[in-house]
Design an enzyme around this catalytic site. Sequence first.
Site, short mmCIF file in Angstrom:
data_model
loop_
_atom_site.label_atom_id
_atom_site.label_comp_id
_atom_site.label_asym_id
_atom_site.label_seq_id
_atom_site.Cartn_x
_atom_site.Cartn_y
_atom_site.Cartn_z
CG HIS A 86 1.14 13.06 -6.01
ND1 HIS A 86 -0.08 12.71 -5.48
CD2 HIS A 86 2.04 12.90 -5.02
CE1 HIS A 86 0.08 12.34 -4.22
NE2 HIS A 86 1.36 12.44 -3.90
CG ASP A 88 -2.31 11.03 -8.40
OD1 ASP A 88 -1.33 11.75 -8.12
OD2 ASP A 88 -2.27 9.78 -8.36
CD GLU A 152 2.98 9.22 -5.22
OE1 GLU A 152 3.94 8.73 -4.62
OE2 GLU A 152 1.82 9.16 -4.78
CD GLU A 153 -1.28 8.84 -3.50
OE1 GLU A 153 -0.78 7.74 -3.24
OE2 GLU A 153 -1.22 9.81 -2.73
CG ASP A 179 4.15 13.51 -1.86
OD1 ASP A 179 3.11 13.71 -1.20
OD2 ASP A 179 4.26 12.59 -2.69
CG HIS A 212 -22.89 -27.93 0.50
ND1 HIS A 212 -22.57 -28.32 1.78
CD2 HIS A 212 -24.19 -27.53 0.53
CE1 HIS A 212 -23.63 -28.16 2.56
NE2 HIS A 212 -24.63 -27.66 1.82
NE ARG A 327 5.28 0.92 2.11
CZ ARG A 327 4.76 1.93 1.44
NH1 ARG A 327 5.54 2.80 0.83
NH2 ARG A 327 3.47 2.07 1.34
CB SER A 398 7.55 4.32 -1.45
OG SER A 398 7.76 3.31 -0.49
N1 BES Z 1 3.34 11.12 -0.20
C1 BES Z 1 3.31 9.70 -0.17
C2 BES Z 1 4.62 9.08 0.30
C3 BES Z 1 5.04 9.43 1.69
C4 BES Z 1 4.12 9.54 2.71
C5 BES Z 1 6.36 9.62 1.97
C6 BES Z 1 4.53 9.88 3.99
C7 BES Z 1 6.78 9.93 3.24
C8 BES Z 1 5.85 10.07 4.25
C9 BES Z 1 2.97 9.18 -1.56
O1 BES Z 1 1.90 9.86 -2.15
C10 BES Z 1 2.53 7.75 -1.45
O2 BES Z 1 1.49 7.51 -0.90
N2 BES Z 1 3.31 6.82 -2.00
C11 BES Z 1 2.93 5.45 -2.05
C12 BES Z 1 3.68 4.72 -3.13
C13 BES Z 1 2.97 4.63 -4.45
C14 BES Z 1 3.76 3.75 -5.38
C15 BES Z 1 1.55 4.23 -4.38
C16 BES Z 1 3.24 4.75 -0.76
O3 BES Z 1 4.20 5.11 -0.06
O4 BES Z 1 2.50 3.82 -0.44
MN MN Z 2 2.12 11.87 -1.96
MN MN Z 3 0.01 9.07 -1.23
#
Ligand code: BES
Ligand code: MN
Ligand code: MN
Length: 454
Positions: A86, A88, A152-153, A179, A212, A327, A398
């Site tokens: 990604h 972004d 993705e973010e 990633d 208040h 999670r 994730s």
């Molecule tokens: N690259 C991360 C995920 C990640 C970080 C996996 C570190 C393993 C180790 C990814 O860009 C991310 O931030 N994912 C989000 C999920 C998304 C639905 C916003 C997350 O994990 O919060």
């Molecule tokens: Mn990422």
């Molecule tokens: Mn991320």
Amino acid sequence: MDFINNYIQTNKEQLLNELLEILRIPSVSADPKYKGDVARMAEAVAESLRKAGADNVKVNTTAGHPIVTAEKIIDPAKPTVLCYGHYDVQPADPIDLWDSPPFEPVIKDGNIYARGACDDKGQVYMHVKAFEAMMKNNALPCNVKFIIEGEEEVGSPNLATFITNNTELLSCDVILISDTSIIANDVPSVTVGLRGLTYMEVEVVGPNRDLHSGVYGGSVANPINTLCDMISSLIDKDGHITIEGFYDDVELVSDAERVEMGKTPFDLIEYKTDLGVNEVKGEKGYTSLERVSIRPTLDVNGIWGGYTGEGSKTVLPSKAYAKISMRLVPNQQSQKIAELFDKHFNKIAPPYVKVKVTHHHGGEPVVVPLDYPPMQAAIKAMEKTFGKKPIPTREGGSIPIVALFERVLGAKSILMGFGLNSDNIHSPNEKYGLFNYYKGIETLPWFFKYYAEM
Ligand code: BES
Ligand code: MN
Ligand code: MN
């Protein structure tokens, strides 16, 4: 395969400068203010792929930010690797906590400091450059496709539709993603699991207007106090989540596997020092590493309501809000957990408030079997370039699209990231090591080679 180290040595400066160039584009997907920059970033990614020698490079428009696709088919009879990443980035806030401006990359102590340096522009660019190196040296051993998205973010809201509508374009044998992280620069690892995610927002409403706090305080429930009570009841004193049914589908990891995982180098004192905490906290009966990998969690990401401006204002607010995420681990299902949360949150609401629960994005957890042959190619590649066998790890973050790729394209993902947990992704002063950037460019062609030879 000598070509790869030669290529890196000869082009060292340029490999870095090109990355710095794209780190200057503030491609923040969450904030509409940056829409133009996100589009500019998509074009830059497309241009870099074209320059590297890819065919059919396309910036595909979606209902949100564009998705860049490209490919190089050398022989339809050969297998195809689909590289996903990604372009972004997360918002840079809080901006005043950065030591240098987030979109003006600087090199300090062997690291590139910028938003997106590690997550995920630096790692996407390793793929582009590894591909370029293979192309220039006539060394691409199989077909390769790219899908680099810009949402993705924010939970990839338009990617599922795009994949579903383009299964032919994206057809592949394996997906390759950088990633994720390694344990340390001298302790390589491959990621064999990621957690899933369920993201909720709650609204707690008390009186029909702000009051208040002297006139009414004490006789009418304060929704912020009530929300805090409700939230604190979601986790008990042993760190268990109290939502009925929450653990029903959690796959128990065998003792043997836990012993194996326990061999992962981890220094609790260093961990605490790095984070500036005197103690760690989490679910009873599990180590810190287990708590962030094989166990599900619940966290409040933000909470607001009432008066938060300068100075003080005496008010008993009408409403309170929180964003709460969970999670997930195999075999929990994101949608099911959302429903359990919704039901539970309504159930625990006291009669003096009304609650509204909304469901944001989610994603399923993943595990990649160690004996999956492409995983063995990844392990061999890392062993080759790090000089050490990588340790299989499950990570806490994730990447929701991984489960979807498997469902729609029928292909598994190899998670071969080169970041470090200390890279401050999503935080101020995000960084990516020069070592990691170049090591990624060096290692990826080995994966292609070993994979194609399988
Ligand atoms: N690259 C991360 C995920 C990640 C970080 C996996 C570190 C393993 C180790 C990814 O860009 C991310 O931030 N994912 C989000 C999920 C998304 C639905 C916003 C997350 O994990 O919060
Ligand atoms: Mn990422
Ligand atoms: Mn991320």
